[in-house]
Scaffold this active site. Structure first.
Site, PDB file in Angstrom:
ATOM      1  N   GLN A  89       0.846  -1.189   0.000  1.00 45.25           N
ATOM      2  CA  GLN A  89       0.000   0.000   0.000  1.00 45.25           C
ATOM      3  C   GLN A  89       0.884   1.242   0.000  1.00 45.25           C
ATOM      4  O   GLN A  89       1.819   1.357   0.779  1.00 45.25           O
ATOM      5  CB  GLN A  89      -0.947   0.046   1.196  1.00 45.25           C
ATOM      6  CG  GLN A  89      -1.967   1.180   1.063  1.00 45.25           C
ATOM      7  CD  GLN A  89      -2.934   1.246   2.211  1.00 45.25           C
ATOM      8  OE1 GLN A  89      -2.567   1.655   3.306  1.00 45.25           O
ATOM      9  NE2 GLN A  89      -4.193   0.877   1.976  1.00 45.25           N
ATOM     10  N   CYS A 137      -6.717   6.995   5.414  1.00 38.34           N
ATOM     11  CA  CYS A 137      -6.114   7.197   6.730  1.00 38.34           C
ATOM     12  C   CYS A 137      -6.756   8.384   7.449  1.00 38.34           C
ATOM     13  O   CYS A 137      -6.835   9.481   6.902  1.00 38.34           O
ATOM     14  CB  CYS A 137      -4.615   7.427   6.582  1.00 38.34           C
ATOM     15  SG  CYS A 137      -3.775   7.690   8.156  1.00 38.34           S
ATOM     16  N   ASP A 169     -15.941  -3.604  10.660  1.00 37.22           N
ATOM     17  CA  ASP A 169     -16.740  -4.434  11.566  1.00 37.22           C
ATOM     18  C   ASP A 169     -16.830  -5.893  11.123  1.00 37.22           C
ATOM     19  O   ASP A 169     -17.871  -6.538  11.296  1.00 37.22           O
ATOM     20  CB  ASP A 169     -18.145  -3.852  11.748  1.00 37.22           C
ATOM     21  CG  ASP A 169     -18.123  -2.508  12.450  1.00 37.22           C
ATOM     22  OD1 ASP A 169     -17.043  -2.099  12.911  1.00 37.22           O
ATOM     23  OD2 ASP A 169     -19.183  -1.854  12.529  1.00 37.22           O
ATOM     24  N   GLY A 198      -9.010  -5.833   8.936  1.00 34.28           N
ATOM     25  CA  GLY A 198      -8.033  -5.035   9.662  1.00 34.28           C
ATOM     26  C   GLY A 198      -7.943  -5.471  11.106  1.00 34.28           C
ATOM     27  O   GLY A 198      -7.378  -6.514  11.429  1.00 34.28           O
ATOM     28  N   ARG A 199      -8.562  -4.700  12.002  1.00 29.81           N
ATOM     29  CA  ARG A 199      -8.425  -4.940  13.438  1.00 29.81           C
ATOM     30  C   ARG A 199      -8.920  -6.309  13.881  1.00 29.81           C
ATOM     31  O   ARG A 199      -8.499  -6.829  14.912  1.00 29.81           O
ATOM     32  CB  ARG A 199      -9.146  -3.841  14.217  1.00 29.81           C
ATOM     33  CG  ARG A 199      -8.550  -2.454  14.041  1.00 29.81           C
ATOM     34  CD  ARG A 199      -9.455  -1.382  14.653  1.00 29.81           C
ATOM     35  NE  ARG A 199     -10.738  -1.297  13.968  1.00 29.81           N
ATOM     36  CZ  ARG A 199     -11.867  -0.901  14.524  1.00 29.81           C
ATOM     37  NH1 ARG A 199     -11.891  -0.560  15.800  1.00 29.81           N
ATOM     38  NH2 ARG A 199     -12.989  -0.842  13.827  1.00 29.81           N
TER      39      ARG A 199
END
Length: 386
Positions: free
Chosen positions: A84, A115, A220, A242-243
């Site tokens: 990226q 971002c 989510d 991601g998270r």
């Protein structure tokens, strides 16, 4: 493993990004300080998908910044290299894209326009940039043109917009398609939301319905079932994780199984989590040396042990580990038979925070929604995610 369930996934021929086919339509989102070569290898060992390197700056790459070069490390098993790239100047982004293709053998370049970090948005980068529709198009066109001779697809990642009063995702999808981008990924939050609140999957569905290029959904996805539900509800061509994988790299195994319509194992016991944690530390040490690798694993330990009953003193000691030998001694004290804490299933992981009253932007940024010719070089050290 406990807690087995079966998910029926929509029929998928994989994710097609130009000439690149990803058999399982799952992409690991770049996360600063997390998605290094060791973590990407670990995730790839668990499942299948596209694993993107930490975000780097176009200026840093073009100007030969050593820290930027150090981030561009790939594992020997990493056959498909994905990076990226962040930038606000079309010329720098184009040159950086060519360097990635020509000198690093990269097979996929993703451009970060999502971002939410203030040090990035205050200079018009990340999630702030798509407000300048003309500038966004210029950057994409330079990158696509630079990658074209190498047959490398260029994609972009964005958010809904700066805030609810300045939404840009629909224009971004149109511009991405017109510029020749191979796909667009949408995080269903605004910059103002950062990582708070709930991701807007309806916006993702709206974008998917408006463009012909592949759309990836982000936001989510904490379990494999969430990914399948997102595909069913929005029609996206793939998902970005991601998270949700912090301290849970086996999520990629569950995702691969779910998209294949197979049985999904979702609840490893503490012994199995410990084994994965140990493998993570081993890979970090291989790439960075034992001293630095053990320092790097410290932040991951808290994620791995989240919800488990490990005592405070043991957690504190693990958080100070400085050798693999010490790590092994500490891990041996954990109860390997402790079941996975079901309370953690579907629970948010990583940073969340609160929404921002105001997004930090360059002075007068909202006065002009085109922005052609106003690109400027970012700081070499600007690295994050979105």
């Amino acid at each position: 493993m406990e807690g087995m369930s079966v998910l029926t996934a929509p029929v998928s021929g994989g994710l097609k990004l130009g000439s690149l086919t990803v058999d399982t339509p799952v992409v690991l989102a770049p996360m600063a300080g997390v998605t290094n070569a060791a973590f990407r290898r670990l995730c790839a060992e668990q499942g299948a998908g596209l694993y993107v390197c930490e975000m780097i700056t176009s200026r840093g790459l073009v100007e030969g910044d050593q820290h930027t070069k150090d981030m561009l490390v790939f594992d020997e098993a990493e056959t498909v290299r994905s990076v990226q790239l962040y930038g606000t100047d079309p010329v720098y982004v184009g040159k950086a894209t060519e360097i990635l293709c020509a000198d690093y053998g990269v097979a996929h370049v993703d451009l970060n326009f999502g971002c939410p970090v203030p040090k990035v948005t205050r200079k018009g980068g990340g999630g702030a940039l798509p407000y300048k529709r003309g500038l966004l198009g210029e950057i994409l066109e330079h990158a696509v043109r630079a990658a074209e001779p190498y047959g490398v697809p260029v994609t972009m990642k964005t958010r809904k917009g700066i805030d609810d009063a300045h939404l840009t995702y629909m224009d971004a999808g149109r511009i991405a398609q017109e510029s020749g981008a191979a796909a667009i990924a949408l995080h269903g939050r605004t910059v103002a939301q950062a990582y708070s609140g709930t991701a807007d999957w309806d916006a993702i569905a709206e974008l998917k319905a408006s463009v012909d290029i592949p759309v990836l959904g982000n936001g989510d996805i904490w379990e494999a079932a969430d990914a399948i539900r997102m595909v069913e509800e929005t029609g996206v061509d793939g998902v970005v994780i991601g998270r949700g994988c912090l301290g849970r790299p086996w999520l990629f195994r569950d995702l691969a199984a779910a998209f294949a319509g197979e049985t999904v194992n979702v609840l490893p016991n503490l012994g199995e989590v410990t084994d994965i944690m140990r493998r993570h530390a081993e890979l970090l040490c291989e790439h960075m040396g034992e001293e630095r690798g053990c320092k790097e694993i410290r932040k991951h330990i808290a994620w791995y042990l989240k919800g488990f009953g490990a005592g405070g003193e043991l957690r504190r000691t693990l958080g100070l580990v400085n050798s693999l030998r010490d790590l092994d001694e500490m891990l041996a004290k954990l109860d390997r038979n402790e079941p996975f804490p079901s309370s953690q299933l579907g629970a948010p992981r990583g940073r969340q925070g609160a929404p921002r009253d105001k997004v930090v932007l360059p002075e007068g940024w909202l006065d002009d929604a085109d922005g052609r010719g106003c690109g400027f070089a970012e700081n070499v050290s600007e690295t994050s995610g979105g």
